[in-house]
Design an enzyme around this catalytic site. Structure first.
Site, PDB file in Angstrom:
ATOM      1  N   GLY A   8       0.810  -1.216   0.000  1.00 33.17           N
ATOM      2  CA  GLY A   8       0.000   0.000   0.000  1.00 33.17           C
ATOM      3  C   GLY A   8       0.835   1.254   0.000  1.00 33.17           C
ATOM      4  O   GLY A   8       0.510   2.223   0.685  1.00 33.17           O
ATOM      5  N   ALA A   9       1.907   1.267  -0.803  1.00 33.16           N
ATOM      6  CA  ALA A   9       2.864   2.377  -0.765  1.00 33.16           C
ATOM      7  C   ALA A   9       2.587   3.448  -1.810  1.00 33.16           C
ATOM      8  O   ALA A   9       3.443   4.294  -2.058  1.00 33.16           O
ATOM      9  CB  ALA A   9       4.284   1.843  -0.943  1.00 33.16           C
ATOM     10  N   GLY A  12      -0.648   7.832   1.298  1.00 32.94           N
ATOM     11  CA  GLY A  12      -0.763   7.802   2.745  1.00 32.94           C
ATOM     12  C   GLY A  12       0.499   7.402   3.472  1.00 32.94           C
ATOM     13  O   GLY A  12       1.623   7.701   3.052  1.00 32.94           O
ATOM     14  N   GLY A  14       1.983   4.543   3.892  1.00 33.25           N
ATOM     15  CA  GLY A  14       2.902   3.680   3.162  1.00 33.25           C
ATOM     16  C   GLY A  14       3.805   4.445   2.229  1.00 33.25           C
ATOM     17  O   GLY A  14       5.013   4.167   2.134  1.00 33.25           O
ATOM     18  N   TYR A 190     -13.666  -3.308   9.055  1.00 29.29           N
ATOM     19  CA  TYR A 190     -12.304  -2.761   9.001  1.00 29.29           C
ATOM     20  C   TYR A 190     -11.628  -2.869  10.360  1.00 29.29           C
ATOM     21  O   TYR A 190     -10.483  -3.338  10.467  1.00 29.29           O
ATOM     22  CB  TYR A 190     -12.351  -1.304   8.546  1.00 29.29           C
ATOM     23  CG  TYR A 190     -11.057  -0.557   8.800  1.00 29.29           C
ATOM     24  CD1 TYR A 190      -9.978  -0.703   7.946  1.00 29.29           C
ATOM     25  CD2 TYR A 190     -10.920   0.279   9.911  1.00 29.29           C
ATOM     26  CE1 TYR A 190      -8.781  -0.033   8.188  1.00 29.29           C
ATOM     27  CE2 TYR A 190      -9.731   0.944  10.160  1.00 29.29           C
ATOM     28  CZ  TYR A 190      -8.667   0.784   9.292  1.00 29.29           C
ATOM     29  OH  TYR A 190      -7.493   1.439   9.547  1.00 29.29           O
TER      30      TYR A 190
END
Length: 320
Positions: A8-9, A12, A14, A190
């Site tokens: 997830g880079a 945000g 990441g 979540y």
């Protein structure tokens, strides 16, 4: 040059962790679903081409996770750190979305995908680590799944609660969409998945730290209230939540600072001295405060439930 994978880079925490680690001399494998988006983001933050590589992964698809591991190993690089950062948060869903395997998408992506990735890469981490520089497997936690960040109280609606894992025991496929087997609540799905992340990190420590030397830790860098994680939340929430965190709770941290805190846990020697720790800078930010080992809630410390969660997760990702 040490090597790190960050899921997830492309945005945000990441993305900013990738920037911080590249500046520290790491070669960062930016594992993302959208490679074009990740390329633009890396260029915008001036992450040096010599310090990063983009690789595709969709953590919601177990086949994609396995393909990613094969592609990474084809590079012939040692793996010094894995950062389980990616997450989906879909609070406005009226009905559950399903992964290719038929599982509710938040748990499939945030928990099952990272469980599978961690297990498949565990031996790579073991081989790269040394006594003086142990490999690290770092997972992002969240305050909403750890009531101890609030002094044991839970001032949020629909807090994380795995029940007795009735949903997993029932197979976790349609019509089941919640780990506790109860009716679908997208925001809670979540939170439940992030609680599973923290439990799994502790289980990895318990089962593998002594034999592999790998350091398994989680962290909560503070409330990154303006991250793309909330892009599916209502527009009013996206405007009000950052203001509320900055001015009322005092929990707000910038994406840059959050990324730097992740980099510290991955790279700094002081964070390798302990495994099985949840690092935090506090739910209310204070100038100059250093990281400390934050206890986890009773839900995360239930050994019997943790062992059952591990067993069910193994079944769901085909590792048994």
């Amino acid at each position: 040059m040490p090597n790190v994978i960050i899921t997830g880079a492309s945005s945000g925490v990441g993305l900013y962790a990738a920037q911080a680690l590249a500046r520290r001399g790491y070669f960062v494998v930016m594992a993302c679903r959208d490679l074009d988006k990740a390329a633009r983001a890396a260029q915008a933050l001036s992450i040096a081409p010599a310090n990063h590589q983009l690789m595709h992964i969709d953590l919601g698809s177990q086949q994609s996770v396995r393909s990613f591991v094969a592609a990474f190993r084809a590079l012939g690089l040692p793996l010094h750190a894995l950062v389980n950062n990616a997450a989906v948060y879909l609070p406005r869903l009226q009905a559950p979305q399903r992964s290719p395997e038929g599982f509710e998408i938040s748990v499939a992506t945030n928990h099952f995908g990272h469980h599978l990735l961690s297990r498949l890469l565990l031996d790579d981490l073991r081989q790269a680590g040394t006594t003086s520089q142990p490999a690290r497997l770092i997972t992002l936690g969240t305050v909403t799944a750890n009531s101890e960040e609030f002094g044991g109280k839970v001032p949020i609606p629909a807090p994380a609660d795995l029940g007795d894992l009735q949903g997993l025991q029932a197979g976790f496929k349609d019509p089941v969409a919640m780990i506790d087997g109860k009716p679908f609540k997208p925001g809670k799905a979540y939170k439940d998945s992030k609680l599973c992340n923290m439990i799994t990190s502790r289980e990895l420590h318990r089962r593998y730290h002594a034999s592999t030397g790998v350091v398994f830790n989680t962290l909560y860098p503070g409330c990154v209230a303006d991250t793309a994680l909330f892009r599916h939340a209502p527009a009013a929430f996206q405007r009000i939540f950052p203001w509320f965190q900055k001015n009322i709770t005092k929990g707000y941290v910038s994406q840059t600072l959050a990324g730097e805190r992740v980099a510290q846990v991955v790279a700094d020697a002081q964070f390798a001295a302990q495994s099985g720790v949840h690092w935090s800078w506090g739910n209310r930010q204070q100038e100059g405060r250093q990281a400390f080992a934050q206890p986890l809630s009773a839900s995360a410390n239930n050994a019997a439930r943790a062992s059952r969660l591990w067993d069910f997760s193994e079944q769901m990702v085909g590792l048994t």
